[in-house]
Scaffold this motif. Structure first.
Motif, mmCIF file in Angstrom:
data_model
loop_
_atom_site.group_PDB
_atom_site.id
_atom_site.type_symbol
_atom_site.label_atom_id
_atom_site.label_comp_id
_atom_site.label_asym_id
_atom_site.label_seq_id
_atom_site.Cartn_x
_atom_site.Cartn_y
_atom_site.Cartn_z
ATOM 1 N N ALA A 46 41.370 19.445 41.408
ATOM 2 C CA ALA A 46 42.301 18.537 40.740
ATOM 3 C C ALA A 46 41.851 18.254 39.307
ATOM 4 O O ALA A 46 42.669 18.231 38.384
ATOM 5 N N LEU A 47 40.553 18.052 39.134
ATOM 6 C CA LEU A 47 40.005 17.784 37.809
ATOM 7 C C LEU A 47 40.270 18.935 36.846
ATOM 8 O O LEU A 47 40.543 18.722 35.667
ATOM 9 N N PHE A 48 40.225 20.149 37.354
ATOM 10 C CA PHE A 48 40.418 21.341 36.523
ATOM 11 C C PHE A 48 41.820 21.934 36.699
ATOM 12 O O PHE A 48 42.017 23.135 36.524
ATOM 13 N N ASP A 49 42.797 21.077 36.993
ATOM 14 C CA ASP A 49 44.193 21.491 37.118
ATOM 15 C C ASP A 49 44.363 22.700 38.022
ATOM 16 O O ASP A 49 45.096 23.637 37.713
ATOM 17 N N THR A 60 28.816 24.335 40.216
ATOM 18 C CA THR A 60 27.568 25.093 40.328
ATOM 19 C C THR A 60 26.763 25.122 39.036
ATOM 20 O O THR A 60 25.800 25.877 38.930
ATOM 21 N N SER A 61 27.146 24.275 38.078
ATOM 22 C CA SER A 61 26.428 24.198 36.799
ATOM 23 C C SER A 61 25.846 22.797 36.619
ATOM 24 O O SER A 61 26.427 21.821 37.098
ATOM 25 N N PRO A 62 24.719 22.700 35.905
ATOM 26 C CA PRO A 62 24.168 21.372 35.631
ATOM 27 C C PRO A 62 25.158 20.529 34.817
ATOM 28 O O PRO A 62 25.786 21.032 33.893
ATOM 29 N N VAL A 63 25.288 19.260 35.198
ATOM 30 C CA VAL A 63 26.202 18.340 34.524
ATOM 31 C C VAL A 63 25.377 17.215 33.918
ATOM 32 O O VAL A 63 24.648 16.517 34.645
ATOM 33 N N ARG A 64 25.485 17.052 32.626
ATOM 34 C CA ARG A 64 24.682 16.051 31.914
ATOM 35 C C ARG A 64 24.868 14.650 32.506
ATOM 36 O O ARG A 64 23.907 13.911 32.716
ATOM 37 N N GLY A 65 26.099 14.289 32.801
ATOM 38 C CA GLY A 65 26.400 12.958 33.333
ATOM 39 C C GLY A 65 25.859 12.713 34.733
ATOM 40 O O GLY A 65 25.877 11.592 35.227
ATOM 41 N N LEU A 66 25.362 13.764 35.364
ATOM 42 C CA LEU A 66 24.757 13.642 36.697
ATOM 43 C C LEU A 66 23.261 13.931 36.626
ATOM 44 O O LEU A 66 22.664 14.420 37.578
ATOM 45 N N LYS A 82 28.333 10.302 46.615
ATOM 46 C CA LYS A 82 29.188 9.252 46.049
ATOM 47 C C LYS A 82 29.095 9.242 44.526
ATOM 48 O O LYS A 82 30.102 9.041 43.841
ATOM 49 N N ALA A 83 27.906 9.484 43.991
ATOM 50 C CA ALA A 83 27.741 9.513 42.536
ATOM 51 C C ALA A 83 28.602 10.614 41.910
ATOM 52 O O ALA A 83 29.197 10.418 40.840
ATOM 53 N N VAL A 84 28.687 11.761 42.572
ATOM 54 C CA VAL A 84 29.520 12.853 42.060
ATOM 55 C C VAL A 84 30.991 12.445 42.085
ATOM 56 O O VAL A 84 31.706 12.625 41.096
ATOM 57 N N PHE A 85 31.449 11.877 43.188
ATOM 58 C CA PHE A 85 32.842 11.452 43.271
ATOM 59 C C PHE A 85 33.150 10.354 42.260
ATOM 60 O O PHE A 85 34.219 10.357 41.640
ATOM 61 N N ASP A 86 32.230 9.422 42.073
ATOM 62 C CA ASP A 86 32.414 8.371 41.064
ATOM 63 C C ASP A 86 32.499 8.971 39.666
ATOM 64 O O ASP A 86 33.329 8.554 38.844
ATOM 65 N N PHE A 87 31.654 9.955 39.388
ATOM 66 C CA PHE A 87 31.658 10.617 38.089
ATOM 67 C C PHE A 87 33.003 11.315 37.852
ATOM 68 O O PHE A 87 33.583 11.199 36.767
ATOM 69 N N GLY A 89 35.841 10.535 39.166
ATOM 70 C CA GLY A 89 36.812 9.463 38.950
ATOM 71 C C GLY A 89 36.782 8.940 37.531
ATOM 72 O O GLY A 89 37.827 8.697 36.920
ATOM 73 N N GLN A 90 35.592 8.793 36.973
ATOM 74 C CA GLN A 90 35.473 8.338 35.593
ATOM 75 C C GLN A 90 36.034 9.383 34.623
ATOM 76 O O GLN A 90 36.687 9.022 33.643
ATOM 77 N N LEU A 91 35.798 10.656 34.904
ATOM 78 C CA LEU A 91 36.367 11.716 34.064
ATOM 79 C C LEU A 91 37.875 11.696 34.113
ATOM 80 O O LEU A 91 38.548 11.840 33.084
ATOM 81 N N GLU A 92 38.423 11.526 35.309
ATOM 82 C CA GLU A 92 39.882 11.507 35.471
ATOM 83 C C GLU A 92 40.515 10.318 34.743
ATOM 84 O O GLU A 92 41.631 10.412 34.241
ATOM 85 N N LEU A 93 39.817 9.210 34.712
ATOM 86 C CA LEU A 93 40.327 8.008 34.040
ATOM 87 C C LEU A 93 40.083 8.047 32.535
ATOM 88 O O LEU A 93 40.542 7.164 31.810
ATOM 89 N N GLY A 94 39.342 9.041 32.082
ATOM 90 C CA GLY A 94 39.042 9.150 30.657
ATOM 91 C C GLY A 94 37.965 8.203 30.186
ATOM 92 O O GLY A 94 37.816 7.951 29.000
ATOM 93 N N ILE A 95 37.195 7.645 31.141
ATOM 94 C CA ILE A 95 36.121 6.713 30.776
ATOM 95 C C ILE A 95 34.985 7.474 30.096
ATOM 96 O O ILE A 95 34.360 6.975 29.175
ATOM 97 N N LEU A 96 34.718 8.686 30.573
ATOM 98 C CA LEU A 96 33.671 9.517 29.985
ATOM 99 C C LEU A 96 34.298 10.586 29.123
ATOM 100 O O LEU A 96 35.375 11.087 29.418
ATOM 101 N N VAL A 97 33.608 10.971 28.111
ATOM 102 C CA VAL A 97 34.119 12.036 27.237
ATOM 103 C C VAL A 97 33.210 13.222 27.320
ATOM 104 O O VAL A 97 32.044 13.154 27.458
#
Length: 97
Positions: A46-49, A60-66, A82-87, A89-97
């Motif tokens: 869903a995140l990647f359309d 499968t790649s390192p994610v800075r926000g995690l 849960k941290a991944v799902f929360d992250f 969610g924040q991306l989807e809401l545009g909280i993180l850039v």
């Protein structure tokens, strides 16, 4: 996703994964991790359309926000999952850039 990636994500050898899949039975921990992997893949899609390659690449790649961890490697505990799902969610809401 390749079987080896899936087996590592749920903590099984590829041979054991094949046996369990053939038998249609996983133990509780394996089942929990498998369900988490499927749910994570759905959220990443869903995140990647619904770009499967993009979702797999992200998982499968390192994610800075995690903490530079790969999301697929964070299925071992409920807290990390849960941290991944929360992250996401924040991306989807545009909280993180």
């Amino acid at each position: 996703m390749q079987r080896g990636v899936i087996s590592r994500a749920i903590g099984l050898s590829p041979k054991t994964l094949a046996r369990r899949a053939k038998a249609g039975r996983f133990n509780t921990v394996e089942s929990d991790r498998l369900v988490a992997l499927v749910a994570l893949f759905g959220e990443a899609l869903a995140l990647f359309d619904y770009d499967k390659a993009g979702a797999v690449e992200w998982m499968t790649s390192p994610v800075r926000g995690l903490g530079s961890k790969r999301p697929i490697d964070m299925l071992g505990t409920r807290v990390e999952t849960k941290a991944v799902f929360d992250f996401i969610g924040q991306l989807e809401l545009g909280i993180l850039v």
